[in-house]
Write a protein that holds these residues in place. Structure first.
Motif, PDB file in Angstrom:
ATOM      1  N   SER A  90       0.834  -1.208   0.000  1.00 16.50           N
ATOM      2  CA  SER A  90       0.000   0.000   0.000  1.00 16.50           C
ATOM      3  C   SER A  90       0.871   1.262   0.000  1.00 16.50           C
ATOM      4  N   ASP A  91       1.897   1.283   0.839  1.00 17.74           N
ATOM      5  CA  ASP A  91       2.824   2.425   0.874  1.00 17.74           C
ATOM      6  C   ASP A  91       3.527   2.607  -0.471  1.00 17.74           C
ATOM      7  N   ILE A  92       4.013   1.510  -1.028  1.00 15.27           N
ATOM      8  CA  ILE A  92       4.747   1.576  -2.297  1.00 15.27           C
ATOM      9  C   ILE A  92       3.828   2.026  -3.422  1.00 15.27           C
ATOM     10  N   ASP A  93       2.592   1.567  -3.446  1.00 14.89           N
ATOM     11  CA  ASP A  93       1.618   2.023  -4.452  1.00 14.89           C
ATOM     12  C   ASP A  93       1.394   3.528  -4.339  1.00 14.89           C
ATOM     13  N   ALA A  94       1.296   4.030  -3.109  1.00 16.95           N
ATOM     14  CA  ALA A  94       1.102   5.465  -2.906  1.00 16.95           C
ATOM     15  C   ALA A  94       2.317   6.254  -3.397  1.00 16.95           C
ATOM     16  N   ILE A  95       3.508   5.733  -3.154  1.00 14.17           N
ATOM     17  CA  ILE A  95       4.730   6.391  -3.643  1.00 14.17           C
ATOM     18  C   ILE A  95       4.726   6.412  -5.160  1.00 14.17           C
ATOM     19  N   GLN A  96       4.393   5.283  -5.782  1.00 19.59           N
ATOM     20  CA  GLN A  96       4.382   5.193  -7.236  1.00 19.59           C
ATOM     21  C   GLN A  96       3.409   6.197  -7.852  1.00 19.59           C
ATOM     22  N   LYS A  97       2.197   6.236  -7.343  1.00 17.11           N
ATOM     23  CA  LYS A  97       1.196   7.170  -7.882  1.00 17.11           C
ATOM     24  C   LYS A  97       1.639   8.616  -7.706  1.00 17.11           C
ATOM     25  N   SER A  98       2.216   8.919  -6.568  1.00 15.05           N
ATOM     26  CA  SER A  98       2.656  10.288  -6.299  1.00 15.05           C
ATOM     27  C   SER A  98       3.852  10.675  -7.167  1.00 15.05           C
ATOM     28  N   MET A  99       4.769   9.736  -7.390  1.00 13.18           N
ATOM     29  CA  MET A  99       5.911  10.028  -8.275  1.00 13.18           C
ATOM     30  C   MET A  99       5.419  10.305  -9.698  1.00 13.18           C
ATOM     31  N   GLU A 100       4.401   9.582 -10.148  1.00 13.86           N
ATOM     32  CA  GLU A 100       3.844   9.826 -11.481  1.00 13.86           C
ATOM     33  C   GLU A 100       3.211  11.219 -11.557  1.00 13.86           C
ATOM     34  N   LEU A 101       2.565  11.653 -10.486  1.00 14.20           N
ATOM     35  CA  LEU A 101       1.999  13.005 -10.463  1.00 14.20           C
ATOM     36  C   LEU A 101       3.092  14.065 -10.505  1.00 14.20           C
ATOM     37  N   VAL A 102       4.181  13.833  -9.791  1.00  9.61           N
ATOM     38  CA  VAL A 102       5.316  14.766  -9.826  1.00  9.61           C
ATOM     39  C   VAL A 102       5.847  14.887 -11.245  1.00  9.61           C
ATOM     40  N   LYS A 103       6.038  13.748 -11.913  1.00  2.62           N
ATOM     41  CA  LYS A 103       6.563  13.783 -13.289  1.00  2.62           C
ATOM     42  C   LYS A 103       5.589  14.509 -14.208  1.00  2.62           C
ATOM     43  N   SER A 104       4.316  14.214 -14.083  1.00  2.00           N
ATOM     44  CA  SER A 104       3.305  14.826 -14.941  1.00  2.00           C
ATOM     45  C   SER A 104       3.212  16.341 -14.735  1.00  2.00           C
ATOM     46  N   GLU A 105       3.227  16.761 -13.487  1.00  2.00           N
ATOM     47  CA  GLU A 105       3.061  18.189 -13.175  1.00  2.00           C
ATOM     48  C   GLU A 105       4.328  19.015 -13.316  1.00  2.00           C
ATOM     49  N   PHE A 106       5.493  18.409 -13.020  1.00  7.80           N
ATOM     50  CA  PHE A 106       6.730  19.186 -12.959  1.00  7.80           C
ATOM     51  C   PHE A 106       7.785  18.760 -13.970  1.00  7.80           C
ATOM     52  N   GLY A 107       7.504  17.745 -14.798  1.00 12.48           N
ATOM     53  CA  GLY A 107       8.387  17.394 -15.903  1.00 12.48           C
ATOM     54  C   GLY A 107       9.408  16.302 -15.660  1.00 12.48           C
ATOM     55  N   GLU A 115       6.023  15.457  -1.453  1.00 17.69           N
ATOM     56  CA  GLU A 115       5.182  15.638  -0.271  1.00 17.69           C
ATOM     57  C   GLU A 115       3.882  16.369  -0.608  1.00 17.69           C
ATOM     58  N   THR A 116       3.883  17.160  -1.675  1.00 12.44           N
ATOM     59  CA  THR A 116       2.665  17.837  -2.118  1.00 12.44           C
ATOM     60  C   THR A 116       1.557  16.818  -2.403  1.00 12.44           C
ATOM     61  N   TYR A 117       1.927  15.708  -3.028  1.00 11.61           N
ATOM     62  CA  TYR A 117       0.961  14.674  -3.396  1.00 11.61           C
ATOM     63  C   TYR A 117       0.860  13.554  -2.368  1.00 11.61           C
ATOM     64  N   LEU A 118       1.830  13.486  -1.483  1.00 12.18           N
ATOM     65  CA  LEU A 118       1.875  12.431  -0.481  1.00 12.18           C
ATOM     66  C   LEU A 118       2.284  13.040   0.864  1.00 12.18           C
ATOM     67  N   PRO A 119       1.355  13.770   1.494  1.00 16.33           N
ATOM     68  CA  PRO A 119       1.691  14.468   2.745  1.00 16.33           C
ATOM     69  C   PRO A 119       2.199  13.553   3.854  1.00 16.33           C
ATOM     70  N   ALA A 120       1.844  12.277   3.813  1.00 16.09           N
ATOM     71  CA  ALA A 120       2.272  11.340   4.857  1.00 16.09           C
ATOM     72  C   ALA A 120       3.688  10.807   4.649  1.00 16.09           C
ATOM     73  N   TYR A 130      12.103   1.697   3.485  1.00 15.41           N
ATOM     74  CA  TYR A 130      12.017   2.082   2.077  1.00 15.41           C
ATOM     75  C   TYR A 130      13.083   3.128   1.760  1.00 15.41           C
ATOM     76  N   ALA A 131      13.797   2.919   0.653  1.00 15.87           N
ATOM     77  CA  ALA A 131      14.885   3.851   0.335  1.00 15.87           C
ATOM     78  C   ALA A 131      15.080   4.023  -1.165  1.00 15.87           C
ATOM     79  N   PHE A 132      15.548   5.225  -1.514  1.00 17.63           N
ATOM     80  CA  PHE A 132      16.022   5.527  -2.863  1.00 17.63           C
ATOM     81  C   PHE A 132      17.515   5.213  -2.868  1.00 17.63           C
TER      82      PHE A 132
END
Length: 124
Positions: free
Chosen positions: A11-28, A49-54, A83-85
Motif C-alpha cells: 500500500s505504501d509503495i503504491d502510494a509512492i508510485q502514484k505520487s511520483m507519477e503526479l510529480v513527473k506529470s506536473e513538474f516534468g 510531499e505535495t501529493y503524499l503528505p504522509a 524504504y529507500a532511494f
C-alpha cells in the motif's frame, strides 16, 4: 502478521508510485520530487510531499532507526529494512527498494523488491 505488514508495504509503495507519477506529470520529471539518496521519508519538504503528505511518516512496519534498503545487499527483513532511494531520482527514472516478509497477492514471494517507473519487480 507478516502478510498484514506486507500488505501495508505494498500500500505504501503504491502510494509512492502514484505520487511520483503526479510529480513527473506536473513538474516534468521524477528529479523534481525533492527526494535525496536514502530514506523515502527524507522526501519531506519536496514536491513529492505535495501529493503524499504522509511521506515523512512512511516507514516499513518493522523499521528500526538506522536500517535502510539502500542497496540490494541491505534489502533484508531482519533489520526492518526501511524504504529507500538507492540513488537520487533522475528526470526519467527512479528506484525504491523494499522488502516483503512472506509475499502478498501478485508479489507472492518473500524477498527484496524494487519500485521503478516501470512498476514493481523482485530483486532477490
Amino acid at each position: 502478521r507478516e502478510r498484514a505488514r506486507d500488505t501495508k508495504r505494498i500500500s505504501d509503495i503504491d502510494a509512492i508510485q502514484k505520487s511520483m507519477e503526479l510529480v513527473k506529470s506536473e513538474f516534468g520529471g521524477y528529479d523534481q520530487s525533492g527526494c535525496p539518496l536514502g530514506l523515502v521519508m527524507a522526501c519531506s519538504g519536496g514536491k513529492l510531499e505535495t501529493y503524499l503528505p504522509a511521506i515523512k511518516n512512511m516507514n516499513d512496519p518493522l523499521w528500526a532507526a538506522g536500517a535502510t534498503c539502500l542497496t540490494e545487499v541491505d534489502c533484508k527483513v531482519g533489520d526492518g529494512c526501511n524504504y529507500a532511494f538507492p540513488a537520487v531520482p533522475a528526470k526519467e527514472e527512479y528506484t525504491v527498494l523494499f522488502y516483503l516478509e512472506k509475499g502478498v497477492a501478485t508479489y507472492a514471494l518473500p524477498g527484496c523488491y524494487k519500485l521503478t517507473e516501470k512498476g514493481i519487480s523482485k530483486v532477490n
